[in-house]
Write a protein that holds these residues in place. Structure first.
Motif, PDB file in Angstrom:
ATOM      1  N   ARG A  15       0.788  -1.136  -0.018  1.00 19.37           N
ATOM      2  CA  ARG A  15      -0.026   0.109   0.043  1.00 19.37           C
ATOM      3  C   ARG A  15       0.949   1.336   0.194  1.00 19.37           C
ATOM      4  O   ARG A  15       1.768   1.391   0.836  1.00 19.37           O
ATOM      5  CB  ARG A  15      -0.735   0.068   1.336  1.00 19.37           C
ATOM      6  CG  ARG A  15      -1.867  -1.127   1.276  1.00 19.37           C
ATOM      7  CD  ARG A  15      -2.681  -1.481   2.532  1.00 19.37           C
ATOM      8  NE  ARG A  15      -1.908  -1.766   3.752  1.00 19.37           N
ATOM      9  CZ  ARG A  15      -2.124  -2.214   4.753  1.00 19.37           C
ATOM     10  NH1 ARG A  15      -3.320  -2.403   4.966  1.00 19.37           N
ATOM     11  NH2 ARG A  15      -1.188  -2.332   5.867  1.00 19.37           N
ATOM     12  N   PRO A 236     -11.826   6.758   3.006  1.00 22.67           N
ATOM     13  CA  PRO A 236     -12.476   5.429   2.812  1.00 22.67           C
ATOM     14  C   PRO A 236     -13.901   5.447   2.874  1.00 22.67           C
ATOM     15  O   PRO A 236     -14.751   4.544   2.745  1.00 22.67           O
ATOM     16  CB  PRO A 236     -11.999   4.786   4.160  1.00 22.67           C
ATOM     17  CG  PRO A 236     -11.869   6.034   5.215  1.00 22.67           C
ATOM     18  CD  PRO A 236     -11.536   7.152   4.324  1.00 22.67           C
ATOM     19  N   GLU A 261      -7.551  -2.711   3.413  1.00 22.09           N
ATOM     20  CA  GLU A 261      -6.798  -3.063   2.132  1.00 22.09           C
ATOM     21  C   GLU A 261      -6.310  -1.718   1.172  1.00 22.09           C
ATOM     22  O   GLU A 261      -5.380  -1.703   0.397  1.00 22.09           O
ATOM     23  CB  GLU A 261      -7.396  -4.036   1.127  1.00 22.09           C
ATOM     24  CG  GLU A 261      -8.653  -3.726   0.568  1.00 22.09           C
ATOM     25  CD  GLU A 261      -9.960  -3.890   1.525  1.00 22.09           C
ATOM     26  OE1 GLU A 261      -9.716  -4.181   2.693  1.00 22.09           O
ATOM     27  OE2 GLU A 261     -11.170  -3.331   0.935  1.00 22.09           O
ATOM     28  N   THR A 262      -7.176  -0.485   1.366  1.00 21.19           N
ATOM     29  CA  THR A 262      -6.599   0.617   0.674  1.00 21.19           C
ATOM     30  C   THR A 262      -6.179   1.618   1.653  1.00 21.19           C
ATOM     31  O   THR A 262      -6.026   2.782   1.318  1.00 21.19           O
ATOM     32  CB  THR A 262      -7.902   1.223  -0.205  1.00 21.19           C
ATOM     33  OG1 THR A 262      -9.067   1.446   1.132  1.00 21.19           O
ATOM     34  CG2 THR A 262      -8.648   0.415  -0.987  1.00 21.19           C
ATOM     35  N   ASN A 264      -4.220   4.204   3.344  1.00 22.25           N
ATOM     36  CA  ASN A 264      -2.993   5.061   2.764  1.00 22.25           C
ATOM     37  C   ASN A 264      -2.448   6.076   3.770  1.00 22.25           C
ATOM     38  O   ASN A 264      -1.598   6.967   3.235  1.00 22.25           O
ATOM     39  CB  ASN A 264      -3.513   5.937   1.564  1.00 22.25           C
ATOM     40  CG  ASN A 264      -4.597   6.767   1.845  1.00 22.25           C
ATOM     41  OD1 ASN A 264      -4.894   6.728   3.024  1.00 22.25           O
ATOM     42  ND2 ASN A 264      -4.936   7.706   1.022  1.00 22.25           N
TER      43      ASN A 264
END
Ligand code: SAM
Length: 332
Positions: A15, A236, A261-262, A264
């Motif tokens: 990521r 998100p 999972e995303t 950042n």
């Protein structure tokens, strides 16, 4: 793994990290029961607070490693003295192109114009109710009028967009979703609902008042036509536009549908500790390095080393009664 010449931070799960949430204080003038336990006294001592110069140094190192976005948070960021001065310093860092603020807005009437002039472009404001008595109960004595005043000043100062963050809580404010949406439509604010996370008082509240946001969305669908949408810098949240208006609703669902999972981002607390995940313990102390005269290159190496500790995901759903840290200390 990241090589020293790359201008990018990538964690062990691939990521890309390009966002820092910067807590400028762990203190708050409110005591929202889901965030900071009543009577909590274990605040960081002032000698441990990073100075503005130290904060700017760390953020400059992050910017050189590809971080373009910084959000000031807390605690309540506006209780830190001379905040606009820090904002000005951060705004001048090469590579930082998005400076935003999370606030309860109680002091925004005083500071909104100065913050805008210093370089804050957009804000998120926590507001869980439009009922003054309920507001006092939730916040441990806060005055709703001060927040409404702060929001008006923020709009005058052209902070844009203004997003209202409403923690959706069963038995607390679940009769107010329509009213809050109407309020946001009237004032051209975006409304974001947040699921309660176990980050307040251990053993209390998070599970009791938890509401899954898909249910909230269904209820709103009965009255409003909601069209799937998106929003720049929306993080998100999953967004919907209210048909016939410019108003957007966002759903932040760390429990029912996590978005790790995303992820950042990383967080830095007022004492210079990097937290790699909101819901896990993995951390890396930068203050000792800063105060022992580390070079800028050494500082960047330390950040890269810290990034290697970033865990795959939080476990709020699996461990709903485990409170690792209060939200207000981490910088929510
Ligand atoms: N004082 C600022 C504010 O009010 O926005 C910034 C810090 S506050 C900790 C940031 C956000 O975290 C607020 O929107 C707050 O509602 C949210 N928050 C705090 N505790 C939470 C919890 N246990 N679950 C979900 N959201 C929480």
């Amino acid at each position: 793994m990241l090589s020293r010449t790359d201008n990018q931070l990538v964690d062990p799960y691939g990521r890309r990290i390009e966002y820092v949430r910067l807590s400028v204080t762990d203190r708050c003038n409110y005591r929202c029961f889901y965030c900071l336990p009543k009577g909590f006294k274990d605040f960081e001592e002032p000698a441990h607070w990073l100075t503005f110069a130290e904060i700017e140094r760390v953020m400059s190192a992050f910017a050189e490693l590809g971080v373009a976005r910084i959000r000031l948070t807390g605690g309540e960021p506006l209780v830190r003295k001379n905040l606009p001065q820090l904002v000005k310093g951060l705004a001048s860092l090469p590579g930082v192109d998005d400076l935003s603020l999370s606030t309860n807005a109680s002091l925004l009437a005083r500071d909104a114009h100065d913050l805008k002039d210093a370089g804050i472009s957009r804000i998120n404001v926590s507001l869980d109710t439009l009922n003054a008595d309920r507001f006092r109960d939730i916040t441990g004595g806060g005055e709703l009028v001060a927040v409404l005043d702060g929001l008006r000043t923020a709009r005058d100062a052209e902070l844009n967009p203004i997003k209202i963050n409403m923690v959706a809580m069963k038995g607390v404010n679940d009769d107010e979703f329509d009213d809050m949406l109407e309020f946001c439509m009237e004032n051209e604010f975006t409304l974001r609902f947040i699921e309660t996370m176990p980050m307040g008082v251990p053993g209390q509240s998070a599970r009791d008042s938890y509401l899954e946001l898909d249910g909230v969305l269904e209820t709103l669908h009965d009255k409003y036509e909601l069209i799937p949408s998106c929003m720049p810098g929306g993080g998100p949240a999953r967004y919907y536009k209210v048909a016939g208006s410019d108003t957007r609703i966002g759903l932040i669902t760390p429990i029912s549908r996590h978005f790790c999972e995303t992820c950042n981002r990383v967080r830095m607390t007022v004492d210079g500790t990097l937290y790699l995940c909101l819901g896990q313990e993995h951390s890396y102390p930068l203050r000792p390095l800063l105060r022992s005269g580390i070079s800028n290159e050494g500082l960047k190496d330390a950040i890269i080393e810290a990034l290697a500790l970033k865990p795959e995901r939080h476990e709020f759903r699996e461990k709903p009664d485990q409170v690792i840290r209060c939200m207000s200390l981490t910088g929510g």
